[in-house]
Scaffold this motif. Structure first.
Motif, PDB file in Angstrom:
ATOM      1  N   ILE A 186       0.829  -1.213   0.000  1.00 19.50           N
ATOM      2  CA  ILE A 186       0.000   0.000   0.000  1.00 19.50           C
ATOM      3  C   ILE A 186       0.861   1.260   0.000  1.00 19.50           C
ATOM      4  N   ASN A 187       0.534   2.162  -0.916  1.00 22.38           N
ATOM      5  CA  ASN A 187       1.124   3.498  -0.920  1.00 22.38           C
ATOM      6  C   ASN A 187       0.145   4.392  -0.157  1.00 22.38           C
ATOM      7  N   PHE A 188       0.414   4.582   1.116  1.00 21.23           N
ATOM      8  CA  PHE A 188      -0.532   5.295   1.974  1.00 21.23           C
ATOM      9  C   PHE A 188      -0.676   6.774   1.613  1.00 21.23           C
ATOM     10  N   ASN A 189       0.267   7.335   0.855  1.00 18.26           N
ATOM     11  CA  ASN A 189       0.144   8.742   0.450  1.00 18.26           C
ATOM     12  C   ASN A 189      -1.011   8.951  -0.521  1.00 18.26           C
ATOM     13  N   ASN A 190      -1.322   7.933  -1.326  1.00 15.04           N
ATOM     14  CA  ASN A 190      -2.403   8.052  -2.311  1.00 15.04           C
ATOM     15  C   ASN A 190      -3.588   7.138  -2.000  1.00 15.04           C
ATOM     16  N   PHE A 191      -3.534   6.459  -0.892  1.00 18.81           N
ATOM     17  CA  PHE A 191      -4.545   5.447  -0.577  1.00 18.81           C
ATOM     18  C   PHE A 191      -5.843   6.090  -0.098  1.00 18.81           C
ATOM     19  N   LYS A 192      -6.963   5.589  -0.603  1.00 19.97           N
ATOM     20  CA  LYS A 192      -8.280   6.077  -0.190  1.00 19.97           C
ATOM     21  C   LYS A 192      -8.854   5.133   0.856  1.00 19.97           C
ATOM     22  N   ALA A 193      -9.317   5.707   1.940  1.00 18.56           N
ATOM     23  CA  ALA A 193      -9.831   4.921   3.061  1.00 18.56           C
ATOM     24  C   ALA A 193     -10.997   4.019   2.652  1.00 18.56           C
ATOM     25  N   GLU A 194     -11.753   4.421   1.645  1.00 23.28           N
ATOM     26  CA  GLU A 194     -12.899   3.626   1.194  1.00 23.28           C
ATOM     27  C   GLU A 194     -12.473   2.276   0.624  1.00 23.28           C
ATOM     28  N   ASN A 195     -11.200   2.162   0.220  1.00 20.85           N
ATOM     29  CA  ASN A 195     -10.702   0.911  -0.356  1.00 20.85           C
ATOM     30  C   ASN A 195     -10.184  -0.065   0.703  1.00 20.85           C
ATOM     31  N   LEU A 196     -10.283   0.310   1.943  1.00 20.89           N
ATOM     32  CA  LEU A 196      -9.732  -0.508   3.021  1.00 20.89           C
ATOM     33  C   LEU A 196     -10.317  -1.920   3.034  1.00 20.89           C
ATOM     34  N   SER A 197     -11.613  -2.020   2.859  1.00 21.62           N
ATOM     35  CA  SER A 197     -12.251  -3.342   2.906  1.00 21.62           C
ATOM     36  C   SER A 197     -11.783  -4.240   1.762  1.00 21.62           C
ATOM     37  N   ALA A 198     -11.382  -3.644   0.655  1.00 17.29           N
ATOM     38  CA  ALA A 198     -10.956  -4.433  -0.505  1.00 17.29           C
ATOM     39  C   ALA A 198      -9.509  -4.917  -0.396  1.00 17.29           C
ATOM     40  N   VAL A 199      -8.671  -4.181   0.313  1.00 15.71           N
ATOM     41  CA  VAL A 199      -7.249  -4.547   0.347  1.00 15.71           C
ATOM     42  C   VAL A 199      -6.816  -5.234   1.645  1.00 15.71           C
ATOM     43  N   ALA A 200      -7.575  -5.074   2.699  1.00 17.26           N
ATOM     44  CA  ALA A 200      -7.190  -5.683   3.979  1.00 17.26           C
ATOM     45  C   ALA A 200      -7.237  -7.205   3.876  1.00 17.26           C
ATOM     46  N   ASP A 201      -6.358  -7.864   4.608  1.00 18.68           N
ATOM     47  CA  ASP A 201      -6.373  -9.328   4.639  1.00 18.68           C
ATOM     48  C   ASP A 201      -7.665  -9.839   5.263  1.00 18.68           C
ATOM     49  N   SER A 202      -8.164  -9.100   6.225  1.00 17.87           N
ATOM     50  CA  SER A 202      -9.440  -9.433   6.848  1.00 17.87           C
ATOM     51  C   SER A 202     -10.127  -8.129   7.233  1.00 17.87           C
ATOM     52  N   TYR A 203     -11.387  -8.016   6.858  1.00 23.04           N
ATOM     53  CA  TYR A 203     -12.151  -6.804   7.154  1.00 23.04           C
ATOM     54  C   TYR A 203     -13.557  -7.206   7.565  1.00 23.04           C
ATOM     55  N   TRP A 204     -14.026  -6.631   8.673  1.00 22.76           N
ATOM     56  CA  TRP A 204     -15.398  -6.860   9.124  1.00 22.76           C
ATOM     57  C   TRP A 204     -15.933  -5.558   9.695  1.00 22.76           C
ATOM     58  N   GLU A 205     -17.180  -5.286   9.391  1.00 26.03           N
ATOM     59  CA  GLU A 205     -17.834  -4.132  10.005  1.00 26.03           C
ATOM     60  C   GLU A 205     -19.219  -4.543  10.479  1.00 26.03           C
ATOM     61  N   HIS A 206     -19.635  -3.928  11.545  1.00 25.64           N
ATOM     62  CA  HIS A 206     -20.949  -4.200  12.121  1.00 25.64           C
ATOM     63  C   HIS A 206     -22.021  -3.707  11.149  1.00 25.64           C
ATOM     64  N   PRO A 207     -23.118  -4.432  11.015  1.00 22.82           N
ATOM     65  CA  PRO A 207     -24.189  -3.991  10.113  1.00 22.82           C
ATOM     66  C   PRO A 207     -24.699  -2.581  10.417  1.00 22.82           C
ATOM     67  N   ALA A 208     -24.553  -2.131  11.646  1.00 16.74           N
ATOM     68  CA  ALA A 208     -25.009  -0.779  12.004  1.00 16.74           C
ATOM     69  C   ALA A 208     -24.248   0.295  11.229  1.00 16.74           C
ATOM     70  N   LEU A 209     -23.015   0.007  10.828  1.00 12.85           N
ATOM     71  CA  LEU A 209     -22.239   0.995  10.069  1.00 12.85           C
ATOM     72  C   LEU A 209     -22.723   1.118   8.627  1.00 12.85           C
ATOM     73  N   SER A 210     -23.454   0.151   8.159  1.00 10.70           N
ATOM     74  CA  SER A 210     -23.961   0.183   6.782  1.00 10.70           C
ATOM     75  C   SER A 210     -25.425   0.577   6.716  1.00 10.70           C
ATOM     76  N   SER A 211     -26.008   0.938   7.850  1.00 10.32           N
ATOM     77  CA  SER A 211     -27.456   1.168   7.894  1.00 10.32           C
ATOM     78  C   SER A 211     -27.903   2.452   7.214  1.00 10.32           C
ATOM     79  N   GLU A 212     -27.037   3.450   7.118  1.00 10.48           N
ATOM     80  CA  GLU A 212     -27.462   4.712   6.470  1.00 10.48           C
ATOM     81  C   GLU A 212     -27.032   4.754   5.036  1.00 10.48           C
TER      82      GLU A 212
END
Length: 200
Positions: free
Chosen positions: A174-200
């Motif tokens: 990862i080049n963190f200087n150009n990295f967009k936080a929205e892509n975190l779920s796609a590049v992380a080895d493991s990513y999980w978020e609570h359904p409450a974060l996707s509710s809006e």
């Protein structure tokens, strides 16, 4: 010849056998139930002590000049989570580094809106991973973000809302200087978020 029907019930072989099995069952139940209760109370006590010990130990390490990854992780969490001094201090639930593996648990006590909170968590996680990339001894970094969750009955309890794990290989890509936080779920080895974060 003895007539079985004339013996009193307490002298019949099947009744005696029934009483023996009943006695064994009662004894086993009481032993197992007692052991389980003792184990449960010990586990709870150990957990509370472990968390207190960890916080005190971490505070002590924060004052030392040589800082290992768990202390650096705690400093990042205190910088990025919470707004008041007390919130920032409480933001570090735990930070552990062992055998190259770092696991940090952060608490965000105030939630404004789901959308802004999720964006904030993603941004803070990227900042966390950016610093972990510079820590060569870290082979795997995990950030667990906790926040107050309200159940349908109105009870509020802190719970996991986001878990992100990255290996050294992923961090190096990862080049963190150009990295967009929205892509975190796609590049992380493991990513999980609570359904409450996707509710809006």
């Amino acid at each position: 010849m003895i007539d079985e029907t004339q013996k009193p019930i307490y002298q019949r072989w099947w009744f005696i056998l029934f009483l023996v099995f009943l006695g064994i069952g009662i004894i086993l139940y009481s032993v197992i139930h007692t052991e389980k209760t003792e184990t449960d109370s010990i586990d709870v006590a150990d957990t509370i002590f472990y968390k207190k010990m960890e916080k005190e130990e971490l505070k002590e390490k924060l004052t030392q000049s040589h800082k290992n990854p768990e202390v650096i992780a705690a400093e990042i969490i205190m910088k990025n989570f919470g707004t008041t001094y007390i919130e920032k201090e409480n933001a570090v639930v735990s930070s552990r580094f062992e055998s190259g593996i770092l696991e940090t648990i952060a608490l965000e006590e105030k939630i404004i809106s789901t959308k802004s909170t999720k964006h904030s968590f993603l941004y803070n996680t990227v900042e966390f991973m950016k610093v972990m990339k510079s820590q060569e001894e870290v082979t795997q970094a995990t950030l667990v973000v906790q926040a107050p969750l309200t159940d349908r009955y109105g009870n509020v309890e802190n719970g996991d809302v986001m878990i992100v794990l990255m290996s050294r290989g992923t961090l190096n890509k990862i080049n963190f200087n150009n990295f967009k936080a929205e892509n975190l779920s796609a590049v992380a080895d493991s990513y999980w978020e609570h359904p409450a974060l996707s509710s809006e």
